[in-house]
Scaffold this motif. Structure first.
Motif, PDB file in Angstrom:
ATOM      1  N   GLU A 123     106.275  35.120 -18.440  1.00 38.25           N
ATOM      2  CA  GLU A 123     105.043  35.653 -19.023  1.00 38.25           C
ATOM      3  C   GLU A 123     103.838  35.325 -18.148  1.00 38.25           C
ATOM      4  O   GLU A 123     102.945  36.159 -17.975  1.00 38.25           O
ATOM      5  N   ALA A 124     103.826  34.115 -17.551  1.00 39.61           N
ATOM      6  CA  ALA A 124     102.744  33.747 -16.628  1.00 39.61           C
ATOM      7  C   ALA A 124     102.781  34.628 -15.382  1.00 39.61           C
ATOM      8  O   ALA A 124     101.735  35.069 -14.879  1.00 39.61           O
ATOM      9  N   ASN A 125     103.975  34.900 -14.875  1.00 40.32           N
ATOM     10  CA  ASN A 125     104.114  35.764 -13.696  1.00 40.32           C
ATOM     11  C   ASN A 125     103.641  37.190 -13.994  1.00 40.32           C
ATOM     12  O   ASN A 125     103.007  37.831 -13.156  1.00 40.32           O
ATOM     13  N   ILE A 126     103.955  37.677 -15.189  1.00 42.90           N
ATOM     14  CA  ILE A 126     103.517  39.020 -15.576  1.00 42.90           C
ATOM     15  C   ILE A 126     101.988  39.072 -15.624  1.00 42.90           C
ATOM     16  O   ILE A 126     101.369  40.014 -15.124  1.00 42.90           O
ATOM     17  N   ALA A 127     101.392  38.051 -16.190  1.00 43.68           N
ATOM     18  CA  ALA A 127      99.926  37.984 -16.260  1.00 43.68           C
ATOM     19  C   ALA A 127      99.329  37.944 -14.859  1.00 43.68           C
ATOM     20  O   ALA A 127      98.315  38.601 -14.568  1.00 43.68           O
ATOM     21  N   ALA A 128      99.965  37.181 -13.952  1.00 46.86           N
ATOM     22  CA  ALA A 128      99.482  37.104 -12.566  1.00 46.86           C
ATOM     23  C   ALA A 128      99.614  38.451 -11.880  1.00 46.86           C
ATOM     24  O   ALA A 128      98.733  38.848 -11.105  1.00 46.86           O
ATOM     25  N   CYS A 129     100.694  39.168 -12.143  1.00 48.14           N
ATOM     26  CA  CYS A 129     100.874  40.500 -11.555  1.00 48.14           C
ATOM     27  C   CYS A 129      99.771  41.441 -12.029  1.00 48.14           C
ATOM     28  O   CYS A 129      99.228  42.219 -11.247  1.00 48.14           O
ATOM     29  N   ARG A 130      99.444  41.367 -13.308  1.00 46.03           N
ATOM     30  CA  ARG A 130      98.387  42.233 -13.850  1.00 46.03           C
ATOM     31  C   ARG A 130      97.026  41.892 -13.267  1.00 46.03           C
ATOM     32  O   ARG A 130      96.195  42.776 -13.085  1.00 46.03           O
ATOM     33  N   THR A 131      96.812  40.597 -12.995  1.00 48.35           N
ATOM     34  CA  THR A 131      95.535  40.177 -12.407  1.00 48.35           C
ATOM     35  C   THR A 131      95.461  40.584 -10.943  1.00 48.35           C
ATOM     36  O   THR A 131      94.446  41.086 -10.474  1.00 48.35           O
ATOM     37  N   THR A 132      96.558  40.380 -10.225  1.00 46.12           N
ATOM     38  CA  THR A 132      96.589  40.675  -8.787  1.00 46.12           C
ATOM     39  C   THR A 132      96.552  42.178  -8.513  1.00 46.12           C
ATOM     40  O   THR A 132      95.917  42.629  -7.571  1.00 46.12           O
ATOM     41  N   TYR A 133      97.243  42.950  -9.347  1.00 43.73           N
ATOM     42  CA  TYR A 133      97.337  44.412  -9.158  1.00 43.73           C
ATOM     43  C   TYR A 133      96.838  45.138 -10.411  1.00 43.73           C
ATOM     44  O   TYR A 133      97.622  45.728 -11.141  1.00 43.73           O
TER      45      TYR A 133
END
Length: 135
Positions: A123-133
């Motif tokens: 879930e943290a990785n998904i949030a980071a993906c949304r922030t980065t892209y």
């Protein structure tokens, strides 16, 4: 056990694969291990429900294939015809395999625990993906 948003994202990502936006690709990479574990969990639960597993095995076979041409005599002169060769191939078949229900239940429980342990990071990785892209 999982939030609806996480399950929706995981389900959508499975359909996208390598296609999609950079955000979708990032999410796909981030959820790959959990998707693999969920596939194994589904298979294990199906085995328990059936009482047996399916085992795939390969059987050697032969098939005919055009591997060139040959000239054969004809009424108006030589005629070019296909030349066939036998090519070794394999065919995948399935058979029933017995299972130990207790061992299969332990495997199911271990898979559920592993998925639960990975979900906070996913879930943290998904949030980071949304922030980065951002889309």
């Amino acid at each position: 056990m999982f939030s609806r948003v996480t399950l929706a994202v995981l389900g959508g990502v499975m359909l996208l694969g390598a296609c999609g936006t950079p955000q979708e690709q990032c999410i796909s990479r981030s959820t790959r291990e959990v998707r693999n574990l969920e596939y194994l969990l589904k298979e294990t639960e199906e085995n328990l429900a059936r009482g047996y597993a399916w085992e795939e095995y390969e059987v050697p076979t032969w098939r005919r294939e055009i591997c060139g041409t040959q000239l054969v005599p004809g009424t108006g002169g030589p005629v070019e015809r296909p030349r066939y060769c036998l090519v070794r191939d394999t065919e995948t078949k399935r058979r029933i395999k017995s299972i130990d229900p207790a061992q299969e239940a332990r495997k199911r429980d271990a898979l559920k625990a592993k998925i639960a342990a990975l979900m906070p990071q996913v879930e943290a990785n998904i949030a980071a993906c949304r922030t980065t892209y951002p889309e």
